[in-house]
Write an enzyme that holds these catalytic residues in place. Structure first.
Site, short mmCIF file in Angstrom:
data_model
loop_
_atom_site.label_atom_id
_atom_site.label_comp_id
_atom_site.label_asym_id
_atom_site.label_seq_id
_atom_site.Cartn_x
_atom_site.Cartn_y
_atom_site.Cartn_z
N GLU A 35 47.74 35.10 10.73
CA GLU A 35 46.66 34.99 11.71
C GLU A 35 45.35 35.20 10.95
OE1 GLU A 35 46.78 37.74 15.00
OE2 GLU A 35 44.91 36.90 15.81
N ARG A 260 59.55 44.99 6.84
CA ARG A 260 58.21 44.91 6.27
C ARG A 260 58.18 45.65 4.95
NH1 ARG A 260 54.26 44.35 10.11
NH2 ARG A 260 52.68 45.21 8.76
N LYS A 270 46.28 45.11 8.73
CA LYS A 270 44.96 44.49 8.73
C LYS A 270 43.97 45.26 9.58
CE LYS A 270 46.53 40.21 9.32
NZ LYS A 270 46.59 38.88 9.90
P1 ATP Z 1 49.14 43.38 10.10
O1 ATP Z 1 50.14 44.25 10.78
O2 ATP Z 1 48.68 43.88 8.79
O3 ATP Z 1 48.01 42.97 10.98
P2 ATP Z 1 50.36 40.97 10.80
O4 ATP Z 1 51.82 40.88 10.83
O5 ATP Z 1 49.67 41.09 12.10
O6 ATP Z 1 49.95 42.07 9.77
P3 ATP Z 1 50.01 38.22 10.25
O7 ATP Z 1 48.83 37.48 9.75
O8 ATP Z 1 50.45 37.96 11.64
O9 ATP Z 1 49.71 39.75 10.05
O10 ATP Z 1 51.22 38.07 9.24
C1 ATP Z 1 51.62 36.87 8.65
C2 ATP Z 1 53.03 37.02 8.18
O11 ATP Z 1 53.13 38.09 7.24
C3 ATP Z 1 53.96 37.38 9.33
O12 ATP Z 1 55.11 36.59 9.24
C4 ATP Z 1 54.26 38.82 9.11
O13 ATP Z 1 55.53 39.14 9.59
C5 ATP Z 1 54.17 38.96 7.60
N1 ATP Z 1 53.82 40.33 7.22
C6 ATP Z 1 52.78 41.07 7.65
N2 ATP Z 1 52.83 42.30 7.13
C7 ATP Z 1 53.91 42.36 6.33
C8 ATP Z 1 54.51 43.38 5.51
N3 ATP Z 1 53.97 44.59 5.40
N4 ATP Z 1 55.64 43.07 4.84
C9 ATP Z 1 56.18 41.84 4.92
N5 ATP Z 1 55.68 40.84 5.67
C10 ATP Z 1 54.55 41.09 6.38
MG MG Z 2 50.34 39.49 13.54
#
Ligand code: ATP
Ligand code: MG
Length: 555
Positions: A35, A260, A270
């Site tokens: 995102e 994760r 983020k």
């Molecule tokens: P955050 O929790 O930091 O905001 P998010 O999951 O909301 O992260 P996205 O931009 O939606 O951020 O993530 C893009 C992809 O990265 C998704 O498929 C998510 O599952 C993966 N992702 C995010 N954080 C991690 C992590 N710590 N380890 C592995 N994959 C991750």
């Molecule tokens: Mg997300």
């Protein structure tokens, strides 16, 4: 052999191989779905390496898809940084740069299809009232009074939502699924909400936006994603993901969850990283202390070391905490092989070689990388006045068995130069050592030593006349608590107040005067450093990437 290979596969690879063998799929299509609401962090690196890596290994493709359904938080600045970061990590999506917002028309049509099948309705209940009716996992919910609207009325109202006839929050489109499901995501989840807000790509075209659940799976399906990999928190969304695919009768992408990446002494969220940036706790998203990809790149971590680290952490089905030391180890291994050694004196102490002529300058060859002959050598100016480090001298040192460096009457080798013997020192009134004096032995020149002398200590040095100054930024961990997921108070209370120390007194060997932004070196015995973007023609700025050895060792 074959058996061995199978065992070392992670559970996702096993699944993919099975799907390919059984003919369920003839090729692998994955996607990385960020995102664009912030910069990518080390956790995303895991997802990137996994999705792009699997596609690479199985001869498939991996799409880059921006999951841009929340106009209020998203921005093209983030889109650009995300693309840079993925490329820097070494992956490529060719021309497959997709946006969920490109599918808004198709998603809208899918919503219409659900309404027509009697599987979606426009709900006028305010969110808090719906939540009151929603029940709990053990008690079924009560239907909204609008749940049994006719298909015609739903089509009309949904059309008017799209036309902008209603205010935000006034109406939503809900899936009509199962109010007694133990999975709360199946109790009539929201599919569309009204937002009178411009979108960074679609401008003012839309005032209704699909939710994550309605956009994500359908986007996977539109792109014929075979294996949709996401983190464990989406496991509870999977029944809805599958329900939508089934009722919409679209390509059956399959979602699989993995754990994760969580790192000790690090925050990977983020939202929290944004808080650090916006509250000026750090100097921007690419502050070298940040676990963002842009931060660790600026710090001097290499893409190779990050890929290696991610590989070592494996793919798990349960959440855990990875030791940041594992990441640091991967960085050291990589930089050890790649960087040239140079001399930098962090805390200079003047050393005067009293038997060296005043104006004599001798250029001494110095090997750049003992592990890599092709790195060649450079020349170091040896002069009467030099600098060594304050830490290399003790006025009253312990026995020579315990202290190999300088002290009165002690002998050491100046690396690539001569053996010297300390003959005295000058002390200021406040007790600090101002200068030390020594004599060199002309028969001990490195590579031409005819003296037969043996000394245990070898010191780094820099000529007092031929050197450059620089600003050296020394970083330490940003947080003091090991498991940042396991704290009860504000995460910012755990910030390390000493995570940045700026050294402006360091002197570096002259050969560094032509260093360019991005160059990486090892200051002998000190650590790995990278020339920072803040450098100017007058002043180089170095970031300490990492110390030479783990000097954080507990206890
Ligand atoms: P955050 O929790 O930091 O905001 P998010 O999951 O909301 O992260 P996205 O931009 O939606 O951020 O993530 C893009 C992809 O990265 C998704 O498929 C998510 O599952 C993966 N992702 C995010 N954080 C991690 C992590 N710590 N380890 C592995 N994959 C991750
Ligand atoms: Mg997300």
């Amino acid at each position: 052999m074959e058996e061995e290979k199978k065992e070392s596969l992670n559970f996702i690879e096993q699944m993919i191989e099975k799907d390919l063998e059984s003919g369920k799929h003839t090729s692998v299509v994955t996607r990385f779905p960020p995102e664009p609401n912030g910069y990518l962090h080390i956790g995303h690196a895991k997802s990137i390496c996994l999705n792009f890596g699997l596609a690479q290994n199985y001869g498939g493709i991996c799409n880059l898809r921006f999951d841009d359904t929340n106009p209020e938080k998203e921005d093209t600045e983030y889109v650009d940084s995300i693309k840079n970061d993925i490329k820097w990590l070494g992956f490529d999506w060719d021309d497959r740069e997709y946006y969920a917002s490109d599918y808004f028309d198709q998603l809208y049509e899918m919503a219409i299809k659900l309404i027509k099948k009697g599987f979606a309705y426009v709900d006028d209940l305010p969110a808090d009232e719906f939540n009151k009716l929603k029940g709990t996992p053990t008690e079924p919910g009560t239907p909204s009074p609008y749940r049994d609207r006719s298909i015609e009325e739903n089509l009309d109202l949904f059309g008017r939502m799209k036309e902008g006839d209603f205010k935000e929050g006034e109406r939503v489109l809900r899936a009509k699924i199962d109010l007694s499901s133990p999975n709360m995501h199946m109790r009539d989840p929201i599919l569309y909400r009204i937002k009178h807000m411009d979108h960074h790509r679609t401008g003012s075209d839309w005032c209704i936006y699909p939710t994550y659940d309605f956009a994500h799976g359908q986007s996977d399906s539109i792109e014929n994603i075979t294996h949709s990999l996401c983190t464990l928190e989406f496991e509870v969304h999977r029944p809805l993901y599958n329900w939508l695919i089934k009722e919409l009768e679209i390509y059956p992408s399959e979602q699989t969850e993995f754990a994760r990446l969580n790192l000790s002494y690090t925050v990977v969220s983020k939202r929290k990283l944004r808080e650090l940036v916006e509250g000026n706790y750090v100097n921007g998203w690419d502050d070298p202390r940040m676990p963002t990809i842009s931060g660790i790149k600026r710090r001097g971590f290499t893409p190779e070391s990050i890929r290696e680290f991610v590989r070592k952490t494996g793919v798990a089905k349960r959440d855990g905490l990875n030791d940041v030391a594992l990441l640091e180890h991967a960085v050291r291994e990589d930089l050890n092989a790649k960087t040239n050694r140079v001399f930098g004196i962090m805390d200079p102490l003047k050393l005067i070689i009293t038997n060296w002529p005043e104006d004599k300058v001798e250029m001494l060859p110095a090997v750049n990388n003992p592990g890599d002959e092709s790195a060649g050598s450079r020349e170091m100016a040896f002069t009467r006045e030099l600098y060594v480090d304050q830490a290399d001298f003790m006025e009253d040192p312990p026995s020579p068995k315990k202290w190999y460096r300088l002290g009165p009457d002690r002998e050491v080798r100046l690396k690539f130069g001569y053996i010297i013997k300390c003959t005295g020192f000058k002390k200021a009134d406040d007790g600090t050592i101002e200068e030390i004096y020594a004599e060199y032995d002309p028969n001990t020149k490195s590579g031409h030593d005819t003296s037969g002398k043996k000394v245990k200590g070898t010191l780094g040095w820099v000529s007092a006349q031929h050197n450059i100054n620089a600003e050296i930024r020394l970083y330490d961990r940003l947080f003091l608590s090991e498991n940042m997921n396991d704290i009860d108070d504000d995460f910012k209370n755990h910030l390390n107040p000493d995570s940045l120390e700026i050294n402006t007194k360091a002197v570096l060997e002259e050969s560094l005067k032509n260093a360019k932004v991005g160059d990486q070196v090892q200051f002998e015995r000190i650590g790995y450093f990278r020339v920072d973007e803040d450098s100017t023609p007058d002043k180089l700025v170095f970031n300490r990437t990492i110390t030479l050895r783990d000097n954080w060792a507990k206890g």
